[in-house]
Scaffold this motif. Sequence first.
Motif, PDB file in Angstrom:
ATOM      1  N   GLN A  17      75.028 109.424  51.350  1.00  0.00           N
ATOM      2  CA  GLN A  17      75.117 108.893  50.131  1.00  0.00           C
ATOM      3  C   GLN A  17      74.328 108.251  50.415  1.00  0.00           C
ATOM      4  OE1 GLN A  17      79.483 107.488  49.071  1.00  0.00           O
ATOM      5  NE2 GLN A  17      78.940 107.979  46.744  1.00  0.00           N
ATOM      6  N   SER A  18      73.776 107.363  48.974  1.00  0.00           N
ATOM      7  CA  SER A  18      73.282 106.449  49.049  1.00  0.00           C
ATOM      8  C   SER A  18      72.804 105.480  47.962  1.00  0.00           C
ATOM      9  CB  SER A  18      71.694 106.915  48.550  1.00  0.00           C
ATOM     10  OG  SER A  18      70.894 107.397  49.190  1.00  0.00           O
ATOM     11  N   GLY A  19      73.133 103.779  48.084  1.00  0.00           N
ATOM     12  CA  GLY A  19      73.635 103.224  47.321  1.00  0.00           C
ATOM     13  C   GLY A  19      72.484 102.154  47.325  1.00  0.00           C
ATOM     14  N   THR A  20      72.955 100.944  46.547  1.00  0.00           N
ATOM     15  CA  THR A  20      72.607  99.622  46.317  1.00  0.00           C
ATOM     16  C   THR A  20      73.272  98.079  47.115  1.00  0.00           C
ATOM     17  OG1 THR A  20      71.138 100.395  44.966  1.00  0.00           O
ATOM     18  CG2 THR A  20      71.066  98.223  45.069  1.00  0.00           C
ATOM     19  N   VAL A  21      72.527  97.736  47.451  1.00  0.00           N
ATOM     20  CA  VAL A  21      73.155  96.042  48.283  1.00  0.00           C
ATOM     21  C   VAL A  21      73.510  95.154  47.293  1.00  0.00           C
ATOM     22  CG1 VAL A  21      72.727  94.262  49.578  1.00  0.00           C
ATOM     23  CG2 VAL A  21      71.980  96.363  50.546  1.00  0.00           C
ATOM     24  N   GLU A  44      68.627  88.913  57.591  1.00  0.00           N
ATOM     25  CA  GLU A  44      66.556  89.900  57.617  1.00  0.00           C
ATOM     26  C   GLU A  44      66.669  90.640  58.575  1.00  0.00           C
ATOM     27  OE1 GLU A  44      67.014  87.313  61.591  1.00  0.00           O
ATOM     28  OE2 GLU A  44      66.545  85.171  60.326  1.00  0.00           O
ATOM     29  N   LEU A  45      67.204  92.271  58.803  1.00  0.00           N
ATOM     30  CA  LEU A  45      67.334  92.935  59.083  1.00  0.00           C
ATOM     31  C   LEU A  45      66.517  94.022  57.638  1.00  0.00           C
ATOM     32  CD1 LEU A  45      70.044  94.353  61.906  1.00  0.00           C
ATOM     33  CD2 LEU A  45      67.658  93.550  61.973  1.00  0.00           C
ATOM     34  N   GLY A  46      66.811  93.746  56.433  1.00  0.00           N
ATOM     35  CA  GLY A  46      66.757  94.518  55.470  1.00  0.00           C
ATOM     36  C   GLY A  46      67.335  94.586  54.345  1.00  0.00           C
ATOM     37  N   PHE A  47      68.425  93.921  54.793  1.00  0.00           N
ATOM     38  CA  PHE A  47      69.901  94.266  53.813  1.00  0.00           C
ATOM     39  C   PHE A  47      70.295  92.848  52.774  1.00  0.00           C
ATOM     40  CE2 PHE A  47      70.963  96.698  57.879  1.00  0.00           C
ATOM     41  CZ  PHE A  47      71.840  97.831  57.170  1.00  0.00           C
ATOM     42  N   VAL A  48      69.380  92.830  51.884  1.00  0.00           N
ATOM     43  CA  VAL A  48      68.727  92.700  50.568  1.00  0.00           C
ATOM     44  C   VAL A  48      69.529  92.584  49.511  1.00  0.00           C
ATOM     45  CG1 VAL A  48      67.147  91.177  52.087  1.00  0.00           C
ATOM     46  CG2 VAL A  48      66.620  92.651  51.146  1.00  0.00           C
ATOM     47  N   PRO A  49      70.151  91.752  48.322  1.00  0.00           N
ATOM     48  CA  PRO A  49      70.196  92.445  47.678  1.00  0.00           C
ATOM     49  C   PRO A  49      69.538  92.760  46.592  1.00  0.00           C
ATOM     50  CG  PRO A  49      70.733  90.161  47.334  1.00  0.00           C
ATOM     51  CD  PRO A  49      70.230  90.507  49.054  1.00  0.00           C
ATOM     52  N   GLY A  50      69.998  94.202  46.033  1.00  0.00           N
ATOM     53  CA  GLY A  50      69.143  94.973  44.994  1.00  0.00           C
ATOM     54  C   GLY A  50      68.064  96.003  46.284  1.00  0.00           C
ATOM     55  N   GLU A  51      68.279  95.967  47.354  1.00  0.00           N
ATOM     56  CA  GLU A  51      67.465  97.301  48.273  1.00  0.00           C
ATOM     57  C   GLU A  51      68.622  98.050  48.934  1.00  0.00           C
ATOM     58  OE1 GLU A  51      65.083  98.475  50.954  1.00  0.00           O
ATOM     59  OE2 GLU A  51      64.557  96.602  50.122  1.00  0.00           O
ATOM     60  N   ARG A  52      67.843  99.663  47.917  1.00  0.00           N
ATOM     61  CA  ARG A  52      68.036 100.635  48.842  1.00  0.00           C
ATOM     62  C   ARG A  52      68.441 100.908  49.860  1.00  0.00           C
ATOM     63  NH1 ARG A  52      66.957 106.418  47.345  1.00  0.00           N
ATOM     64  NH2 ARG A  52      68.668 107.251  46.233  1.00  0.00           N
ATOM     65  N   ILE A  53      69.540 102.029  49.783  1.00  0.00           N
ATOM     66  CA  ILE A  53      69.794 102.277  51.510  1.00  0.00           C
ATOM     67  C   ILE A  53      70.887 103.802  51.633  1.00  0.00           C
ATOM     68  CG2 ILE A  53      70.815  99.572  52.053  1.00  0.00           C
ATOM     69  CD1 ILE A  53      73.430 101.897  51.466  1.00  0.00           C
TER      70      ILE A  53
END
Length: 90
Positions: A17-21, A44-53
């Motif tokens: 499953q995918s989502g957005t932070v 810093e690893l990239g878990f910022v609001p708006g980022e897709r994971i």
Amino acid sequence: MTLAPTLIKLDSLSVGQSGTVVHIAPGNPQDTEDGADLARRLMELGFVPGERIRMLKRGLPGGEPLAIKVGNATFALRRFEAALISIQPE
């Protein structure tokens, strides 16, 4: 009328499953490191609001670590770290 998006914690996302932070909460200051430091490190690893994971895999036994794809990178997170990240699932 607009409905508020349903948010879940990253540790409850299903494999594949995918989502957005949406938000990173500070960690528990009772832990070994300062809670703000943990939140900053995740950002810093990239878990910022708006980022897709995307949840790639859960380890066995116990479901740890969690393999998470952020952008072009893949990270392994502990469950308590993933629980700090609020996401909007797709």
